[in-house]
Design an enzyme around this catalytic site. Structure first.
Site, PDB file in Angstrom:
ATOM      1  CE  LYS A  69      -0.702   0.538   4.999  1.00  0.00           C
ATOM      2  NZ  LYS A  69       0.002   1.823   5.101  1.00  0.00           N
ATOM      3  CB  THR A  70       4.047   2.229   1.671  1.00  0.00           C
ATOM      4  OG1 THR A  70       3.543   1.916   2.978  1.00  0.00           O
ATOM      5  CG2 THR A  70       4.913   3.474   1.752  1.00  0.00           C
ATOM      6  CD  GLN A 102      -3.154  -4.666   8.586  1.00  0.00           C
ATOM      7  OE1 GLN A 102      -2.130  -4.344   9.185  1.00  0.00           O
ATOM      8  NE2 GLN A 102      -3.191  -4.767   7.261  1.00  0.00           N
ATOM      9  NE  ARG A 142       1.818  -6.732  11.364  1.00  0.00           N
ATOM     10  CZ  ARG A 142       1.524  -6.046  10.278  1.00  0.00           C
ATOM     11  NH1 ARG A 142       2.359  -5.135   9.823  1.00  0.00           N
ATOM     12  NH2 ARG A 142       0.404  -6.257   9.615  1.00  0.00           N
TER      13      ARG A 142
END
Length: 766
Positions: free
Chosen positions: A33-34, A255, A611
Site C-alpha cells: 500500500k505504501t 487491521q 507481521r
C-alpha cells in the site's frame, strides 16, 4: 523519471492511475500500500497536478518521510512541496498559520501527556479535590475522549449522559475541571495533542472563509491507515475534500485495532455509503508480498470469523514455508526460557541475526520473563514502548528551557525550570506566581518579568535574575538557528555544568544524553529538507514525534525486538513469536464483554500474525503470576481459530466456553472435530509432510448440502466420494491405519489434497 508503473500488479496500477473522484483502496497486509500511495502522488504530479495542492496524511512522521523520499526518486525536488505528514503535524501547521483566528499566537506550545497531567494535578490541588478519587490519568483520559468526539467543555457540562457517567465514577467535577484545564491551556498559549485536531475542527466550523481557503487549496486529499481515523480526523478530511471530492483513502478494516484511543472502524466500513455507492472507486489490493503462504492462509482463517468486515481474499504467490509452531510452557518463566532458546537455536542453525526476530505480546508487563531469558543467553534485545529518549528528565529539562524561551506563557515549562538548577525558589513561591497569574487572568510571564511589583524578598531577586536570563534567550531567537540558541541555553542555564559535575555513571549518561539532544538539533539544522531552521520549528518537530520515529540510542540495531502488538502495527520481521496466548490475556479479559470488542481483539491477533515474513511461533503458559497470585491459565480461543492444518502442536488446545451472550464462535463445532490428546504424533508427522507439499490458497467457502449429516466412517474406502462441511466434495485417495489414529487422504475438488484424522473429521459419504 523512472517507470513507476512497470513494476505494479493490475490492482496497484488501477489505484495509481485512477483519475478524479473518491476512491477507497482496501489494502490487505503486505500488499504494497505504501508503494501505491507513493506512486499515486507521483502520478498526479506527472499528470500536471501542482504538488502544493496535494495533501497526504499519515500516522507517523517516519512513514511520511519514507513516502516523500520515494516520491523524490520518481519526480525530483518537487516532492518537497507536497503537504505531507501526520494528522497532528499538518494540522499544527495550519493552526500556526491561522492561530490569530482562534486567539492564539503562532508560537503556541504543544503539551505532551506529562505536561497535561501536571497541569491537571495543579488544578485538582487548587480545587481541593481528592487526587485519590480524581486521578490525573483518569481525568486526562475522560477529557481526551471528549475532545476526540468533538465535545468541548461547555457541551460537556450540559450533557446529562456525561454528567451521569462522571457521577457513577464518583468524579462529578470532571466537567468543571475540563473547563478550567481548557482555560489554563489557552492562557498558557498552549495546545495538547487532542487540541490539534479539536481546534482544527473549531477553526473550520467557525471560520468558513478559512475552510474555503483550504478546500480550494487542496485539489487531492490522500489518507493512509484510514481504518485508524477517529471522528475528529474523519470530519476534517471530509470537509477538506468537500469541494473537489478527490479523496483517496487507503486502509484495511482487518487491521483496525485502535478503538481504545478513539479510532472508529465505521469510517472505512461506511466510506462507500458516505460518498455514494456509484461514485466511489473500490480497488482491492489482495496479493501479499510479505509472508509465506502458510502465514497468509492462517491469518485468513482467523479473520474470516469476524462478521463486521469488508469482503476481500488475501493470497500470495510466495513459498509455503514452515508450519506455525505452538509452544506450550508450564509457566510464564518457562515460556520466556523456551522462546529465548528457540531464538538461540534458530540463530545458530540458520545463521540468523538478532534483528531477524520479534517477540510480540498483548501487554508491556509480559516483557520481564523474556528479558531475563534473553539476558541469560547473552542475546541483545530492545524494548519498543519503554521510556523514550525525549521523555528522559534531563532532555525534558532542556526542552522546557527552550520552550519557555519561545513561549513565555507556557506555565508547565516555567514550573519545570524556575528552580533548575537550584536558585532558592521554593514551591510556595512558584504556586503564588501561578495563582497571581490565574487571578489576574494574565500570562505567567507578566508576573515573572515584573516580579518586584508582586513579590518581595530574596526569592524576588532570584526570579528577577531568571527573567533576565530568559530575556537574553528571546533576543537570540530571530538571529540564530535552533542549534546556536540551544547550545547557548544549555551552557548558560547551568544544566550542562550541573550534569558535567556529576561524576557518577548515571550522571555521565545524563550528560551524554543532553549532548545527543544537541546533536539532534544540529542534524535538524543541517538537513536541507528543513527550510525553517528556527528553534520554534525544531520544537514543533520534537513535540510531534512518535515512538516509531525515534532512533536507537547506541546505534546497535542487531537486537531482538520486543513490543506490544499495537506498537508492531506497520512493521515486519522474518521471525515472529506471538506469546501469552491465553484466555483473559489475549484476548484480554477487558475485551470479552461484547462481540465488537472480541472482533477488535481478533483483528489484533490478525495484525500480529501478518507481521511475520518467514516463520511464526505461538506460545502460551499453563500458569502465570497475576497480581501476586499464581493463576492457572486456559489456552486462548485464538489458537483454535487458526486452521489446524497450518499448525504443528505439542499439545491439544481445547476451546474455551462462550464468554458472553451471542458468542457462538464454537457453538457449531463438535468435540469430535477437535484433535484428541493422542493425536500428537500424527500432528507432528502431518506437519513434516504438509511443509513439503503445495498449500493451495483457500478461494471458496463451501456451503454444506441441505441434507448434510456426518456418516460413520468405519467402512470408508479408497475411491469413495465424500462431502466435508468446509472443504466441499472430494474423492478418498487412500487410508492410513496407525493404531487408533485412522486418517484419510482426500483429493477435494476445490482446495486440493487434505489429510484428515477420521476421529474428528466430519464426512458425509455420498
Amino acid at each position: 523519471m523512472i517507470d513507476y508503473i512497470a513494476g505494479l500488479n493490475e490492482p496497484q496500477r488501477e489505484a495509481v492511475t485512477h483519475g478524479n473522484g473518491p476512491m477507497m483502496i482496501i489494502a490487505g497486509a503486505g500488499s504494497g500500500k505504501t508503494r501505491v500511495l507513493t506512486y499515486r502522488i507521483a502520478h498526479l504530479i506527472a499528470q500536471g497536478v501542482d504538488p502544493f495542492r496535494i495533501l497526504s496524511l499519515t500516522f507517523t512522521n517516519k512513514a511520511a518521510g519514507e513516502m516523500r523520499h520515494r516520491i523524490e526518486k520518481v519526480i525530483g525536488n518537487e516532492a518537497r512541496n507536497i503537504w505531507m505528514g501526520t494528522f497532528h503535524s499538518v494540522f499544527a501547521k495550519i493552526l500556526r498559520i491561522e492561530a490569530k483566528a482562534l486567539g492564539y499566537t503562532s508560537n503556541f506550545s504543544i503539551y505532551d501527556t506529562d505536561d497535561s497531567k501536571s497541569l491537571l494535578r495543579a488544578i485538582l490541588r487548587e480545587m481541593d479535590l481528592d487526587d485519590k478519587v480524581y486521578r490525573a490519568n483518569a481525568v486526562f483520559n475522560r477529557i481526551s475522549s471528549a475532545k476526540n468526539r468533538l465535545v468541548g467543555p461547555d457541551e460537556y457540562l450540559m450533557n446529562p449522559i456525561l454528567r451521569a457517567d462522571d457521577e457513577s465514577a464518583r468524579m462529578p467535577e470532571v466537567g468543571r475541571i475540563y473547563k478550567e484545564y481548557a482555560r489554563r491551556c489557552f492562557q498558557a498559549n498552549a495546545m495538547d495533542f487532542d487540541d490539534l485536531l479539536f481546534n482544527t475542527n473549531v477553526l473550520f466550523r467557525d471560520h468558513p472563509d478559512i475552510l474555503h481557503k483550504y478546500q480550494h487549496k487542496f485539489q487531492h486529499v490522500l489518507v493512509d491507515e484510514f481504518q485508524d481515523t477517529n471522528v475528529s480526523q474523519y470530519l476534517i478530511t471530509r470537509k477538506l475534500a468537500a469541494v473537489h471530492q478527490n479523496i483517496a483513502v487507503v486502509g484495511d478494516d482487518a487491521q483496525s485495532i485502535y478503538a481504545f484511543r478513539g479510532a472508529n472502524i465505521e469510517n472505512i466500513l461506511n466510506f462507500q455509503k458516505d460518498y455514494g455507492k456509484d461514485t466511489v472507486k473500490i480497488v482491492k489490493l489482495e496479493q501479499n508480498y510479505r509472508s509465506t503462504n502458510t502465514i497468509v492462509q492462517a491469518a485468513n482463517s482467523v479473520i474470516a470469523r469476524n462478521r463486521n468486515q469488508l469482503e476481500k481474499r488475501v493470497f500470495t504467490d510466495n513459498e509455503n514455508g514452515p508450519l506455525i509452531e505452538v509452544i506450550k510452557a508450564s509457566s510464564d518463566n518457562e515460556e520466556g526460557r523456551m522462546v529465548a532458546t528457540s531464538i538461540f537455536e534458530a540463530k545458530m542453525q540458520q545463521n540468523l541475526r538478532n534483528n531477524d526476530f520479534a517477540i510480540l505480546y498483548r501487554t508491556n508487563a509480559q516483557s520481564r520473563a523474556f528479558e531475563e531469558a534473553l539476558r541469560k543467553l547473552s542475546i541483545k534485545y530492545r524494548i519498543i514502548g519503554g521510556l523514550s529518549f525525549y521523555q528522559r528528565k534531563e532532555i525534558k529539562d532542556l526542552i522546557a528551557y527552550l520552550r519557555f524561551a519561545v513561549n513565555q506563557s507556557d506555565e508547565e515549562a516555567f514550573k519545570r525550570i524556575i528552580n533548575l538548577p537550584k536558585r532558592g525558589i521554593g514551591d510556595t513561591t512558584v504556586a503564588k506566581i501561578a495563582v497571581l497569574a490565574s487571578e489576574k487572568n494574565i500570562p505567567i510571564w507578566e508576573v515573572v518579568s515584573n516580579i518586584t511589583a508582586h513579590i518581595a524578598g530574596r526569592a524576588s531577586v532570584a526570579i528577577d535574575q531568571f527573567s533576565d536570563l530568559i530575556k537574553s534567550y528571546m533576543l537570540l531567537l530571530d538571529k540564530k538557528d535552533a542549534y546556536e540558541v540551544a547550545s547557548h541555553v544549555a551552557k548558560t542555564s547551568g544544566i550542562l555544568k550541573e550534569l558535567y559535575e556529576d561524576k557518577t555513571v548515571e550522571g555521565l549518561a545524563r550528560y551524554e544524553n543532553v549532548q545527543e539532544l544537541l546533536n539532534a538539533i544540529k542534524e535538524f539544522v543541517d538537513n536541507p529538507d528543513n527550510e525553517d531552521k528556527s528553534l520554534s520549528s525544531f520544537l514543533q518537530t520534537v513535540s510531534l514525534l512518535t515512538t516509531a520515529d525515534e532512533k536507537e540510542d547506541d546505534g546497535d540495531n542487531d537486537k531482538v525486538t520486543m513490543m506490544t502488538i499495537h506498537a508492531a502495527k506497520g512493521l515486519e520481521f522474518k521471525n515472529v513469536h506471538i506469546v501469552g496466548l491465553e484466555e483473559d490475556l489475549f484476548p484480554s479479559q477487558m475485551m470479552l464483554e461484547s462481540r465488537a470488542d472480541l472482533e477488535e481483539e481478533r483483528r489484533l491477533f490478525y495484525v500480529a500474525i501478518t507481521r511475520a515474513e518467514k516463520r511464526l511461533t505461538f506460545s502460551f503458559a499453563e500458569s502465570r503470576y497475576h497480581y501476586g497470585r499464581l493463576k492457572i491459565c486456559e489456552p486462548s480461543r485464538f489458537l483454535m481459530e487458526v486452521d489446524q492444518s497450518f499448525l504443528t502442536m505439542s499439545k491439544t488446545v481445547t476451546p474455551p466456553k462462550p464468554r458472553f451472550k451471542g458468542d457462538d464462535t464454537y457453538a457449531s463445532r463438535n468435540k469430535d472435530e477437535m484433535p484428541s490428546a493422542g493425536s500428537m504424533n500424527f500432528v507432528r508427522s502431518l506437519a513434516q509432510k504438509t511443509a513439503q507439499r503445495q498449500i493451495p490458497p483457500v478461494t471458496v467457502t463451501h456451503t454444506p448440502s441441505a441434507d448434510f449429516a456426518p456418516s460413520n466412517t468405519s467402512a470408508l474406502a479408497a475411491g469413495m466420494k465424500v462431502e466435508h462441511a468446509k472443504f466441499g466434495f472430494g474423492t478418498v485417495k487412500s487410508l492410513d491405519e496407525n493404531g487408533t489414529e485412522r486418517k484419510a487422504i482426500i483429493q477435494f475438488d476445490v482446495v486440493g489434497e487434505k489429510t484428515l484424522l477420521l476421529s474428528f473429521a466430519k464426512l458425509r459419504i455420498i
